[in-house]
Design an enzyme around this catalytic site. Structure first.
Site, PDB file in Angstrom:
ATOM      1  N   CYS A 227       0.817  -1.219   0.000  1.00 46.92           N
ATOM      2  CA  CYS A 227       0.000   0.000   0.000  1.00 46.92           C
ATOM      3  C   CYS A 227       0.851   1.270   0.000  1.00 46.92           C
ATOM      4  O   CYS A 227       0.337   2.357  -0.244  1.00 46.92           O
ATOM      5  CB  CYS A 227      -0.923   0.017   1.211  1.00 46.92           C
ATOM      6  SG  CYS A 227       0.003   0.018   2.757  1.00 46.92           S
TER       7      CYS A 227
ATOM      8  N   ASP B 138       2.200   2.617   2.624  1.00 49.21           N
ATOM      9  CA  ASP B 138       2.156   3.302   3.915  1.00 49.21           C
ATOM     10  C   ASP B 138       3.518   3.196   4.602  1.00 49.21           C
ATOM     11  O   ASP B 138       4.246   2.230   4.406  1.00 49.21           O
ATOM     12  CB  ASP B 138       1.064   2.706   4.802  1.00 49.21           C
ATOM     13  CG  ASP B 138      -0.326   3.039   4.281  1.00 49.21           C
ATOM     14  OD1 ASP B 138      -0.412   3.869   3.360  1.00 49.21           O
ATOM     15  OD2 ASP B 138      -1.293   2.471   4.791  1.00 49.21           O
TER      16      ASP B 138
ATOM     17  N   CYS C 172      -3.090   4.162   6.716  1.00 53.19           N
ATOM     18  CA  CYS C 172      -4.517   3.929   6.911  1.00 53.19           C
ATOM     19  C   CYS C 172      -4.858   4.061   8.402  1.00 53.19           C
ATOM     20  O   CYS C 172      -3.969   4.119   9.252  1.00 53.19           O
ATOM     21  CB  CYS C 172      -4.854   2.530   6.413  1.00 53.19           C
ATOM     22  SG  CYS C 172      -4.150   1.231   7.443  1.00 53.19           S
TER      23      CYS C 172
ATOM     24  N   CYS D  18      -1.453  -4.312   8.683  1.00 47.53           N
ATOM     25  CA  CYS D  18      -1.105  -2.911   8.957  1.00 47.53           C
ATOM     26  C   CYS D  18      -0.318  -2.773  10.261  1.00 47.53           C
ATOM     27  O   CYS D  18       0.475  -1.845  10.406  1.00 47.53           O
ATOM     28  CB  CYS D  18      -2.359  -2.049   9.011  1.00 47.53           C
ATOM     29  SG  CYS D  18      -3.401  -2.219   7.548  1.00 47.53           S
TER      30      CYS D  18
HETATM   31 FE1  FES Z   1      -1.328   0.302   4.388  1.00 48.49          FE
HETATM   32 FE2  FES Z   1      -2.878  -0.358   6.356  1.00 48.49          FE
HETATM   33  S1  FES Z   1      -3.416  -0.256   4.271  1.00 48.49           S
HETATM   34  S2  FES Z   1      -0.736  -0.084   6.405  1.00 48.49           S
END
Ligand code: FES
Length: 127
Positions: free
Chosen positions: A35, A37, A60, A104
């Site tokens: 993702c 992140d 997120c 996550c």
């Molecule tokens: Fe990326 Fe949760 S969707 S860490």
């Protein structure tokens, strides 16, 4: 926020220890390749224990909430305890995460372990 436990929602809405630590003893960074992140965590260490944690996470709601929760969880822990921290332990202690969000919590667990490794590297280098 459907499917999130009250504790996850609470930490997402009121994150603890977010920000930057001046002159930290260790810094850990991790990103989720799927993702994108990213989390950076800074720790202060005294007498073999984590005494202070600050973090910056772009991610997120689950990533923000687990960053906040983990930053409180490990305060006072020994470095050995932090090395044993797992994403499952974080998710479980928070009352669970939706199945597609358990990954996550890996950001917080791995970034904290990376910060401890960074601290130990600095110690070995004599800084
Ligand atoms: Fe990326 Fe949760 S969707 S860490």
């Amino acid at each position: 926020m459907a499917g999130y436990s009250p504790l996850v929602r609470e930490h997402f809405e009121h994150p603890r220890n977010a920000g930057v630590l001046d002159d930290p003893d260790g810094i850990g960074e991790r990103s989720n390749p799927v993702c994108g992140d990213r989390m950076t965590v800074m720790i202060r260490v005294a007498d073999g224990r984590v005494t202070e944690v600050r973090w910056q996470t772009r991610g997120c709601p689950a990533a923000i909430a687990t960053s906040s929760f983990a930053s409180e969880l490990v305060r006072g822990w020994t470095l050995a305890q932090v090395r044993e921290l797992t994403r499952e332990a974080i998710a479980e202690a928070m009352g669970g995460l939706p199945r597609d969000k358990v990954h996550c919590s890996v950001l917080a667990a791995d970034a904290l372990k990376a910060a401890v490794a960074d601290f130990e590297r600095r110690q070995a280098a004599g800084s």
